[in-house]
Write a protein that holds these residues in place. Structure first.
Motif, PDB file in Angstrom:
ATOM      1  N   ALA A 195       0.843  -1.207   0.000  1.00 55.35           N
ATOM      2  CA  ALA A 195       0.000   0.000   0.000  1.00 55.35           C
ATOM      3  C   ALA A 195       0.872   1.248   0.000  1.00 55.35           C
ATOM      4  O   ALA A 195       0.601   2.217  -0.727  1.00 55.35           O
ATOM      5  CB  ALA A 195      -0.928  -0.012   1.219  1.00 55.35           C
ATOM      6  N   GLU A 196       1.928   1.243   0.814  1.00 56.86           N
ATOM      7  CA  GLU A 196       2.827   2.399   0.856  1.00 56.86           C
ATOM      8  C   GLU A 196       3.645   2.510  -0.432  1.00 56.86           C
ATOM      9  O   GLU A 196       3.982   3.611  -0.863  1.00 56.86           O
ATOM     10  CB  GLU A 196       3.759   2.310   2.066  1.00 56.86           C
ATOM     11  CG  GLU A 196       3.076   2.546   3.409  1.00 56.86           C
ATOM     12  CD  GLU A 196       2.830   4.018   3.723  1.00 56.86           C
ATOM     13  OE1 GLU A 196       3.138   4.877   2.863  1.00 56.86           O
ATOM     14  OE2 GLU A 196       2.317   4.311   4.820  1.00 56.86           O
ATOM     15  N   VAL A 197       3.976   1.394  -1.051  1.00 58.26           N
ATOM     16  CA  VAL A 197       4.668   1.434  -2.341  1.00 58.26           C
ATOM     17  C   VAL A 197       3.765   2.092  -3.389  1.00 58.26           C
ATOM     18  O   VAL A 197       4.203   2.967  -4.153  1.00 58.26           O
ATOM     19  CB  VAL A 197       5.061   0.006  -2.775  1.00 58.26           C
ATOM     20  CG1 VAL A 197       5.616   0.009  -4.209  1.00 58.26           C
ATOM     21  CG2 VAL A 197       6.092  -0.588  -1.816  1.00 58.26           C
ATOM     22  N   GLY A 262      -6.339   7.672   7.199  1.00 63.23           N
ATOM     23  CA  GLY A 262      -5.907   6.388   7.734  1.00 63.23           C
ATOM     24  C   GLY A 262      -5.618   6.426   9.221  1.00 63.23           C
ATOM     25  O   GLY A 262      -6.011   5.522   9.973  1.00 63.23           O
ATOM     26  N   HIS A 263      -4.921   7.475   9.676  1.00 59.48           N
ATOM     27  CA  HIS A 263      -4.627   7.599  11.101  1.00 59.48           C
ATOM     28  C   HIS A 263      -5.912   7.739  11.915  1.00 59.48           C
ATOM     29  O   HIS A 263      -6.010   7.220  13.032  1.00 59.48           O
ATOM     30  CB  HIS A 263      -3.721   8.808  11.347  1.00 59.48           C
ATOM     31  CG  HIS A 263      -2.308   8.588  10.916  1.00 59.48           C
ATOM     32  ND1 HIS A 263      -1.387   9.614  10.883  1.00 59.48           N
ATOM     33  CD2 HIS A 263      -1.648   7.481  10.510  1.00 59.48           C
ATOM     34  CE1 HIS A 263      -0.221   9.136  10.476  1.00 59.48           C
ATOM     35  NE2 HIS A 263      -0.352   7.848  10.243  1.00 59.48           N
ATOM     36  N   ALA A 264      -6.891   8.450  11.364  1.00 57.74           N
ATOM     37  CA  ALA A 264      -8.167   8.600  12.070  1.00 57.74           C
ATOM     38  C   ALA A 264      -8.853   7.242  12.229  1.00 57.74           C
ATOM     39  O   ALA A 264      -9.411   6.929  13.293  1.00 57.74           O
ATOM     40  CB  ALA A 264      -9.077   9.566  11.310  1.00 57.74           C
ATOM     41  N   ILE A 265      -8.806   6.423  11.184  1.00 50.99           N
ATOM     42  CA  ILE A 265      -9.391   5.081  11.261  1.00 50.99           C
ATOM     43  C   ILE A 265      -8.667   4.250  12.308  1.00 50.99           C
ATOM     44  O   ILE A 265      -9.298   3.596  13.153  1.00 50.99           O
ATOM     45  CB  ILE A 265      -9.329   4.399   9.882  1.00 50.99           C
ATOM     46  CG1 ILE A 265     -10.276   5.101   8.894  1.00 50.99           C
ATOM     47  CG2 ILE A 265      -9.678   2.916   9.990  1.00 50.99           C
ATOM     48  CD1 ILE A 265     -10.100   4.663   7.454  1.00 50.99           C
ATOM     49  N   HIS A 281      -1.760  -0.543   9.685  1.00 47.64           N
ATOM     50  CA  HIS A 281      -1.434   0.784   9.150  1.00 47.64           C
ATOM     51  C   HIS A 281      -1.526   0.835   7.628  1.00 47.64           C
ATOM     52  O   HIS A 281      -2.144   1.746   7.062  1.00 47.64           O
ATOM     53  CB  HIS A 281      -0.033   1.197   9.604  1.00 47.64           C
ATOM     54  CG  HIS A 281       0.412   2.512   9.032  1.00 47.64           C
ATOM     55  ND1 HIS A 281      -0.182   3.707   9.398  1.00 47.64           N
ATOM     56  CD2 HIS A 281       1.365   2.817   8.107  1.00 47.64           C
ATOM     57  CE1 HIS A 281       0.404   4.696   8.726  1.00 47.64           C
ATOM     58  NE2 HIS A 281       1.335   4.176   7.944  1.00 47.64           N
ATOM     59  N   GLY A 282      -0.923  -0.130   6.949  1.00 48.63           N
ATOM     60  CA  GLY A 282      -0.955  -0.102   5.494  1.00 48.63           C
ATOM     61  C   GLY A 282      -2.365  -0.203   4.945  1.00 48.63           C
ATOM     62  O   GLY A 282      -2.717   0.468   3.960  1.00 48.63           O
ATOM     63  N   GLU A 283      -3.184  -1.036   5.558  1.00 48.83           N
ATOM     64  CA  GLU A 283      -4.571  -1.174   5.125  1.00 48.83           C
ATOM     65  C   GLU A 283      -5.347   0.128   5.343  1.00 48.83           C
ATOM     66  O   GLU A 283      -6.138   0.540   4.484  1.00 48.83           O
ATOM     67  CB  GLU A 283      -5.234  -2.318   5.892  1.00 48.83           C
ATOM     68  CG  GLU A 283      -4.674  -3.683   5.532  1.00 48.83           C
ATOM     69  CD  GLU A 283      -5.087  -4.774   6.500  1.00 48.83           C
ATOM     70  OE1 GLU A 283      -4.996  -5.959   6.140  1.00 48.83           O
ATOM     71  OE2 GLU A 283      -5.493  -4.442   7.637  1.00 48.83           O
ATOM     72  N   ALA A 284      -5.119   0.779   6.485  1.00 54.28           N
ATOM     73  CA  ALA A 284      -5.798   2.049   6.761  1.00 54.28           C
ATOM     74  C   ALA A 284      -5.372   3.122   5.766  1.00 54.28           C
ATOM     75  O   ALA A 284      -6.185   3.946   5.321  1.00 54.28           O
ATOM     76  CB  ALA A 284      -5.514   2.490   8.197  1.00 54.28           C
TER      77      ALA A 284
END
Length: 375
Positions: A195-197, A262-265, A281-284
């Motif tokens: 996800a980050e990639v 994402g951080h909020a989730i 984290h990556g999923e969010a």
């Protein structure tokens, strides 16, 4: 095997991070056992090896042996955290500080962060704070940490009100991304790193996005060469941005595409991990990128087709694209108001004008954000 066949050539790639505190990222197999390379970054004789309960049994012994083989005089202490995001707290940060104290670590000590993003963030923060700053070497063992958290010098811990709200900028002396460690990575963690990639293509490189579409099967299968190329490309993108904006006063904020959502989730669900139903984290971030792209469309900044293509790519990689059930839009918006990018109480989000064209947008209308969260 054909005995006359030439041996496989193993390539270690290097990415240089410039700026006021330059350092090198090494990417390749078997780097965790290269004691000479690891020990070259230890200025004194005290080393604290910080890891977690999943990674330490696999690799901590190897790193310790490699360091001792190169520098027998080293005094090496350990601090093993429980695995999972829930360990990234001030209490566990305190345990790392206590371990440095028990070791008698002096100002030329070095902290080695062996693990994923949680270990890297917490160990880096401990290094930043012990005696007002000692050296840190990042040894990321997950794809997510190799392409994101280990590079750039951001360190932090979470508090109940939000993610990464307590921390410091503390660039490492070096990063060793040992691709051999990815062979033991669970498929879900591999996807989280991808996800980050994908994020790097979304913010600044449409051709990289196209390559990721083409190489999906190889990357998901854990192909060594494909993963090494993806890691190197991601680190090059991040290194260029970090060198120009080390303290996130401008351009570096683009690296947070999808992260405010994402951080909020993550915060609202109580932080997740690989062993439960909460998003990691990556999923969010994957969900957050889709939300940011759709908000960009709603605000008239970007075509809807680009948002649909991004969502389709993330879905093809087995990543979520929708907010988990049970999270109230109003509660998520309240979490987003605590984001560090906000100015004067107004939402400041990373959005885009299409694939590869991310930008920071100030004073985003909360009603539009709430609509996307509700939809």
């Amino acid at each position: 095997m054909n005995p006359s066949a030439s041996p496989e050539i193993v390539v270690t790639r290097f990415v240089e991070v410039g700026g006021d505190t330059p350092y090198r990222i090494a990417i390749g197999p078997d780097l965790l056992t290269d004691g000479a390379a690891l020990a070259a970054h230890v200025r004194g004789r005290h080393v604290l090896l910080v890891s977690d309960s999943n990674v330490a049994p696999l690799y901590a012994g190897r790193v310790r042996e490699a360091l001792h083989a190169a520098r027998p005089e080293l005094l090496i202490g350990t601090c093993i955290l429980p695995a999972g995001e829930e360990s990234k707290t001030l209490a566990h940060f305190g345990k790392a500080i206590d371990a440095l104290a028990e070791l008698g670590a002096t100002r030329d000590a070095c902290v080695f962060a062996l693990g994923g993003g949680v270990v890297g963030d917490l160990a880096g923060f401990a290094a930043a704070c012990w005696m007002r700053g000692v050296d840190c070497v990042q040894l990321p063992t997950t794809l997510l940490s190799m392409v994101d958290s280990s590079v750039g010098g951001k360190t932090a811990v979470d508090i109940p009100l939000g993610k990464n709200l307590v921390g410091a900028f503390h660039p490492p002396r070096a990063v060793f991304a040992d691709t051999s460690a990815l062979r033991s990575l669970p498929p879900r963690e591999l996807r989280a790193g991808l996800a980050e990639v994908i994020k790097y293509g979304a913010i600044r490189d449409p051709r990289f996005l196209q390559w990721l579409e083409q190489e999906r099967e190889a990357l998901l299968a854990g192909d060594d060469e494909a993963l090494a190329l993806a890691i190197a490309a991601s680190c090059e993108h991040k290194a260029e941005i970090v060198a120009r904006d080390p303290l996130e006063k401008g351009e570096r904020a683009l690296l947070n595409l999808g992260h405010t959502f994402g951080h909020a989730i993550e915060a609202e669900q109580g932080y997740g991990g690989m062993g439960n139903d909460n998003l990691n984290h990556g999923e969010a971030v994957a969900v957050g990128m889709v939300l940011a792209a759709r908000l960009s469309t709603d605000l008239g900044l970007a075509p809807a087709g680009d948002a649909e293509r991004l969502a389709a790519l993330l879905d093809a990689y087995g990543l979520p694209t929708r907010i988990p059930a049970g999270l109230a839009p109003e509660a998520l918006l309240a979490r987003m108001r605590l984001d560090k990018k906000n100015v004067a109480g107004r939402l400041r989000l990373v959005l885009w004008r299409g694939a590869g064209l991310a930008e920071v947008v100030p004073d985003v209308d909360e009603a539009a954000v709430l609509k996307v969260l509700a939809d």
